[in-house]
Design a protein around this motif. Structure first.
Motif, PDB file in Angstrom:
ATOM      1  N   SER A  48       0.816  -1.218   0.000  1.00 55.39           N
ATOM      2  CA  SER A  48       0.000   0.000   0.000  1.00 55.39           C
ATOM      3  C   SER A  48       0.849   1.266   0.000  1.00 55.39           C
ATOM      4  CB  SER A  48      -0.909   0.008   1.229  1.00 55.39           C
ATOM      5  OG  SER A  48      -0.153   0.140   2.419  1.00 55.39           O
ATOM      6  N   THR A  49       0.177   2.357  -0.313  1.00 56.22           N
ATOM      7  CA  THR A  49       0.821   3.671  -0.237  1.00 56.22           C
ATOM      8  C   THR A  49       1.330   3.943   1.168  1.00 56.22           C
ATOM      9  OG1 THR A  49      -0.608   4.499  -2.005  1.00 56.22           O
ATOM     10  CG2 THR A  49       0.472   6.146  -0.631  1.00 56.22           C
ATOM     11  N   LEU A  50       0.565   3.588   2.182  1.00 59.46           N
ATOM     12  CA  LEU A  50       0.964   3.808   3.567  1.00 59.46           C
ATOM     13  C   LEU A  50       2.294   3.138   3.872  1.00 59.46           C
ATOM     14  CD1 LEU A  50       0.432   4.776   6.460  1.00 59.46           C
ATOM     15  CD2 LEU A  50      -0.968   2.718   6.806  1.00 59.46           C
ATOM     16  N   HIS A  51       2.438   1.890   3.485  1.00 57.29           N
ATOM     17  CA  HIS A  51       3.692   1.183   3.761  1.00 57.29           C
ATOM     18  C   HIS A  51       4.847   1.766   2.945  1.00 57.29           C
ATOM     19  CE1 HIS A  51       2.635  -2.049   6.562  1.00 57.29           C
ATOM     20  NE2 HIS A  51       1.432  -2.008   6.009  1.00 57.29           N
ATOM     21  N   LEU A  52       4.574   2.235   1.732  1.00 54.39           N
ATOM     22  CA  LEU A  52       5.624   2.860   0.943  1.00 54.39           C
ATOM     23  C   LEU A  52       6.123   4.128   1.630  1.00 54.39           C
ATOM     24  CD1 LEU A  52       7.391   3.194  -1.555  1.00 54.39           C
ATOM     25  CD2 LEU A  52       5.451   4.341  -2.677  1.00 54.39           C
ATOM     26  N   VAL A  53       5.208   4.963   2.130  1.00 52.75           N
ATOM     27  CA  VAL A  53       5.616   6.183   2.835  1.00 52.75           C
ATOM     28  C   VAL A  53       6.482   5.828   4.033  1.00 52.75           C
ATOM     29  CG1 VAL A  53       4.765   8.105   4.236  1.00 52.75           C
ATOM     30  CG2 VAL A  53       3.680   7.586   2.043  1.00 52.75           C
ATOM     31  N   ARG A  54       6.075   4.828   4.791  1.00 53.40           N
ATOM     32  CA  ARG A  54       6.882   4.436   5.949  1.00 53.40           C
ATOM     33  C   ARG A  54       8.272   3.956   5.534  1.00 53.40           C
ATOM     34  NH1 ARG A  54       2.013   1.110   8.929  1.00 53.40           N
ATOM     35  NH2 ARG A  54       1.111   2.883  10.092  1.00 53.40           N
ATOM     36  N   ARG A  55       8.338   3.177   4.457  1.00 61.17           N
ATOM     37  CA  ARG A  55       9.648   2.691   4.011  1.00 61.17           C
ATOM     38  C   ARG A  55      10.525   3.842   3.524  1.00 61.17           C
ATOM     39  NH1 ARG A  55       6.439  -1.300   1.525  1.00 61.17           N
ATOM     40  NH2 ARG A  55       6.857  -0.452  -0.541  1.00 61.17           N
ATOM     41  N   LEU A  56       9.938   4.780   2.803  1.00 65.71           N
ATOM     42  CA  LEU A  56      10.713   5.910   2.298  1.00 65.71           C
ATOM     43  C   LEU A  56      11.236   6.788   3.437  1.00 65.71           C
ATOM     44  CD1 LEU A  56       8.515   6.891  -0.771  1.00 65.71           C
ATOM     45  CD2 LEU A  56      10.947   6.310  -0.874  1.00 65.71           C
ATOM     46  N   VAL A  57      10.379   7.075   4.411  1.00 64.72           N
ATOM     47  CA  VAL A  57      10.827   7.901   5.532  1.00 64.72           C
ATOM     48  C   VAL A  57      11.889   7.162   6.338  1.00 64.72           C
ATOM     49  CG1 VAL A  57      10.131   9.074   7.651  1.00 64.72           C
ATOM     50  CG2 VAL A  57       8.654   9.184   5.642  1.00 64.72           C
ATOM     51  N   ALA A  58      11.694   5.852   6.554  1.00 65.24           N
ATOM     52  CA  ALA A  58      12.690   5.078   7.306  1.00 65.24           C
ATOM     53  C   ALA A  58      14.028   5.051   6.570  1.00 65.24           C
ATOM     54  CB  ALA A  58      12.177   3.656   7.541  1.00 65.24           C
ATOM     55  N   LEU A  59      13.989   4.891   5.242  1.00 69.41           N
ATOM     56  CA  LEU A  59      15.227   4.891   4.464  1.00 69.41           C
ATOM     57  C   LEU A  59      15.907   6.254   4.538  1.00 69.41           C
ATOM     58  CD1 LEU A  59      17.119   3.373   2.552  1.00 69.41           C
ATOM     59  CD2 LEU A  59      15.652   4.126   0.640  1.00 69.41           C
ATOM     60  N   ARG A  60      15.107   7.317   4.468  1.00 70.77           N
ATOM     61  CA  ARG A  60      15.665   8.668   4.611  1.00 70.77           C
ATOM     62  C   ARG A  60      16.336   8.831   5.971  1.00 70.77           C
ATOM     63  NH1 ARG A  60      14.074  13.891   2.546  1.00 70.77           N
ATOM     64  NH2 ARG A  60      14.558  15.552   4.043  1.00 70.77           N
ATOM     65  N   ARG A  61      15.683   8.364   7.026  1.00 76.20           N
ATOM     66  CA  ARG A  61      16.237   8.477   8.373  1.00 76.20           C
ATOM     67  C   ARG A  61      17.552   7.696   8.511  1.00 76.20           C
ATOM     68  NH1 ARG A  61      14.024  12.744  10.455  1.00 76.20           N
ATOM     69  NH2 ARG A  61      11.792  12.655  10.857  1.00 76.20           N
ATOM     70  N   ALA A  62      17.616   6.532   7.883  1.00 73.11           N
ATOM     71  CA  ALA A  62      18.787   5.665   8.030  1.00 73.11           C
ATOM     72  C   ALA A  62      19.927   6.055   7.102  1.00 73.11           C
ATOM     73  CB  ALA A  62      18.386   4.213   7.754  1.00 73.11           C
ATOM     74  N   THR A  63      19.676   6.986   6.170  1.00 77.08           N
ATOM     75  CA  THR A  63      20.640   7.291   5.116  1.00 77.08           C
ATOM     76  C   THR A  63      20.842   8.794   5.030  1.00 77.08           C
ATOM     77  OG1 THR A  63      19.678   5.409   3.901  1.00 77.08           O
ATOM     78  CG2 THR A  63      21.220   6.823   2.706  1.00 77.08           C
ATOM     79  N   PRO A  64      21.835   9.353   5.685  1.00 76.73           N
ATOM     80  CA  PRO A  64      22.018  10.804   5.681  1.00 76.73           C
ATOM     81  C   PRO A  64      22.072  11.408   4.276  1.00 76.73           C
ATOM     82  CG  PRO A  64      23.412   9.803   7.343  1.00 76.73           C
ATOM     83  CD  PRO A  64      22.792   8.675   6.578  1.00 76.73           C
ATOM     84  N   ALA A  65      22.565  10.664   3.310  1.00 81.17           N
ATOM     85  CA  ALA A  65      22.660  11.198   1.946  1.00 81.17           C
ATOM     86  C   ALA A  65      21.290  11.487   1.340  1.00 81.17           C
ATOM     87  CB  ALA A  65      23.427  10.228   1.046  1.00 81.17           C
ATOM     88  N   LEU A  66      20.233  10.883   1.881  1.00 79.62           N
ATOM     89  CA  LEU A  66      18.883  11.107   1.347  1.00 79.62           C
ATOM     90  C   LEU A  66      18.114  12.160   2.124  1.00 79.62           C
ATOM     91  CD1 LEU A  66      17.828   7.390   0.709  1.00 79.62           C
ATOM     92  CD2 LEU A  66      18.681   9.054  -0.969  1.00 79.62           C
TER      93      LEU A  66
END
Length: 535
Positions: A445-463
């Motif tokens: 779902s869109t909801l899970h995609l948003v969570r994955r994107l924000v989590a990846l951003r948090r874990a990856t300073p370059a993003l």
């Protein structure tokens, strides 16, 4: 400047009337927000921005304030807001309020006092009055156009409005004070000085109660100039520079964010960021499908994030470069949508197209702002009634982006226990309307995609919001590098697209769909998107 934390923030905008109703009156409230803070926290966001929640007659949905120091009773009490700030803090979330700095409601005691006075206040007028209209007087019945309104009370003459007639402009002075118009105050006259002190008092009141800062409505409209000139916006930044100097010692962690982009004057900046709102050309050129209508200052042409693939990123990139030119580290906010225009999902944009859009918004070098409901792909609903000033000129309707949050498949989508006829605005009537509960159960779902994107951003300073962003291809597929370590690609059109990119050997796809990686470039399916870590 204050608040270095802002560069790493992910913001969630809540339109309080429409988020969650805890008492069954059909209107959202602060207790409803508290009840759903775990959902907000689950997105990974760390900042909530509320649209105005102060006392108001709601001619313009709360942007007509009658008491800056009291929460509107429809939302609860000052204690409720304090509880919300504390409950959010416990979840690592800061709270920003919306400050309507340029005008009040006609019901504000300050305006009523001047309306019933015989003439100017000996302390200096808080509002802009004239007894005889100047020859150049602005004349417009359209909301959003500053104009003179005849006094409805004992005081003779006219007052200046900012938006609706019920929103009289506060007096912060004029850039020019000709002798034949003695009613014009200069920047340092008593009335403007009173109002600058007032802004400091309002900020101090709420910052002292745990609020993290303010987004400032019409931030550059305070100081007035003659129609057709631009000096007023530049002069208004002096108001905010003064406040920043005070904040540096009184509330050093607080932030001020403007509505729009701050004019570059060569002096110190008055705000901690710029904000590319959805009605501004940079955002509109990417996402505007015309759902709410088209405003005169919006750019012509096709949106870039559109299945037909006829748009351009040039307007956005030019605006981005201009915003970053003087200070590459200065944060720039970019929202999925907001309370004033179409949602990200506006016909004909489909749920399938949201992945590319959200990937861009959450991995570009901005501070992203997620408008409530966009995390599940809520629709902009056309044809809704005028509610609290939502139709502010012909063919432009903001109701469709302010509909109630869709929590589950219970009555009123879980927003309220009120009768449907008593809701602030109607619920999306579609049988397949997205809900939080349904998307919780769907990993795709869109909801899970948003969570994955924000989590990846948090874990990856370059993003995040600090690393440089370098455009590799500005057409379809839109491709950019973050720092030296990651590449992001999005293809908003329905047809596949390819791009040659050097240095992809060994690259690893961290998140995405429809992306094929080779040593020489990328091929991206229609509506595909991907975040790659370079080898």
């Amino acid at each position: 400047m204050a608040g270095d934390w802002l560069a790493d923030a992910v913001v969630y905008e809540i339109y309080p009337q429409s988020f969650a109703d805890s008492d069954g009156d059909g209107v959202g409230d602060l207790r409803g927000v508290i009840d759903h803070l775990d959902h907000v926290a689950s997105l990974g966001v760390d900042t909530i921005w509320f649209n105005p929640c102060f006392e108001s007659p709601f001619v313009d949905a709360g942007y007509d304030v009658s008491d800056y120091l009291r929460v509107a009773p429809r939302y609860g009490t000052n204690d409720d807001l304090a509880d919300l700030v504390e409950a959010a803090r416990e979840r690592g979330i800061r709270v920003l309020l919306d400050l309507v700095a340029g005008h009040t409601s006609i019901e504000h005691p300050w305006f009523q006092a001047e309306l019933h006075a015989d003439g100017p206040s000996p302390e200096g007028d808080r509002y802009v009055w004239c007894e005889e209209l100047p020859a150049w007087a602005w004349d417009s019945d359209l909301p959003g156009t500053p104009a003179w309104v005849r006094s409805p009370g004992p005081r003779p003459g006219w007052y200046l409005k900012n938006f609706y007639d019920e929103q009289p402009a506060l007096n912060f002075g004029w850039t020019e004070t000709p002798a034949d118009e003695p009613w014009r105050d200069g920047f340092d006259d008593p009335g403007p000085r009173r109002n600058r002190r007032m802004l400091q008092d309002v900020l101090d009141f709420w910052l002292g109660r745990g609020v993290a800062g303010f987004r400032v409505d019409m931030a550059f409209s305070l100081v007035k100039d003659d129609q057709g000139k631009n000096a007023g916006a530049a002069a208004a930044t002096q108001v905010w520079r003064e406040l920043q100097a005070w904040l540096a010692t009184a509330h050093p962690d607080a932030v001020l964010i403007p509505e729009g982009k701050e004019p570059r004057t060569g002096a110190a900046m008055g705000f901690d960021a710029d904000f590319m709102l959805v009605i501004h050309p940079e955002h509109a050129s990417l996402f505007d499908n015309g759902g709410a209508g088209v405003l005169p200052f919006q750019p012509p042409g096709d949106a870039f994030f559109h299945a037909d693939g006829l748009g351009s990123t040039r307007t956005f990139l030019d605006g981005w470069a201009a915003a970053k030119a003087d200070d590459p580290a200065r944060p720039v906010l970019l929202g999925t949508a907001d309370h004033d225009f179409s949602r990200l999902r506006t016909d004909p944009r489909t749920p399938e197209e949201l992945g590319a859009a959200l990937t861009f918004l959450l991995t570009w070098g901005t501070v992203p702002s997620i408008y409530y409901g966009d995390e599940i792909g809520m629709r902009y609903l056309p044809g809704l009634p005028d509610k609290e000033g939502s139709i502010c000129n012909p063919g432009y309707n903001r109701s469709g982006c302010r509909t109630p949050m869709q929590w589950d498949d219970s009555a009123n989508a879980g927003f309220s226990s009120a009768a449907p006829s008593d809701l602030y605005l109607p619920i999306d009537p579609a049988e397949d309307r997205p809900t939080v509960a349904a998307q919780e159960q769907d990993p795709g779902s869109t909801l899970h995609l948003v969570r994955r994107l924000v989590a990846l951003r948090r874990a990856t300073p370059a993003l995040g919001g600090r690393a440089p962003t370098t455009v590799l291809h500005e057409g379809y597929p839109f491709t950019w590098r973050r720092g030296d370590s990651h590449v992001v690609v999005v293809n908003p059109r329905r047809e596949p697209a390819s791009v040659e990119v050097d240095g992809l050997a060994g690259a690893r796809l961290l998140l995405g769909q429809g992306v094929e990686v080779s040593a020489s470039g990328l091929r991206v399916d229609g509506f595909g998107y991907g975040v790659l870590e370079l080898g």
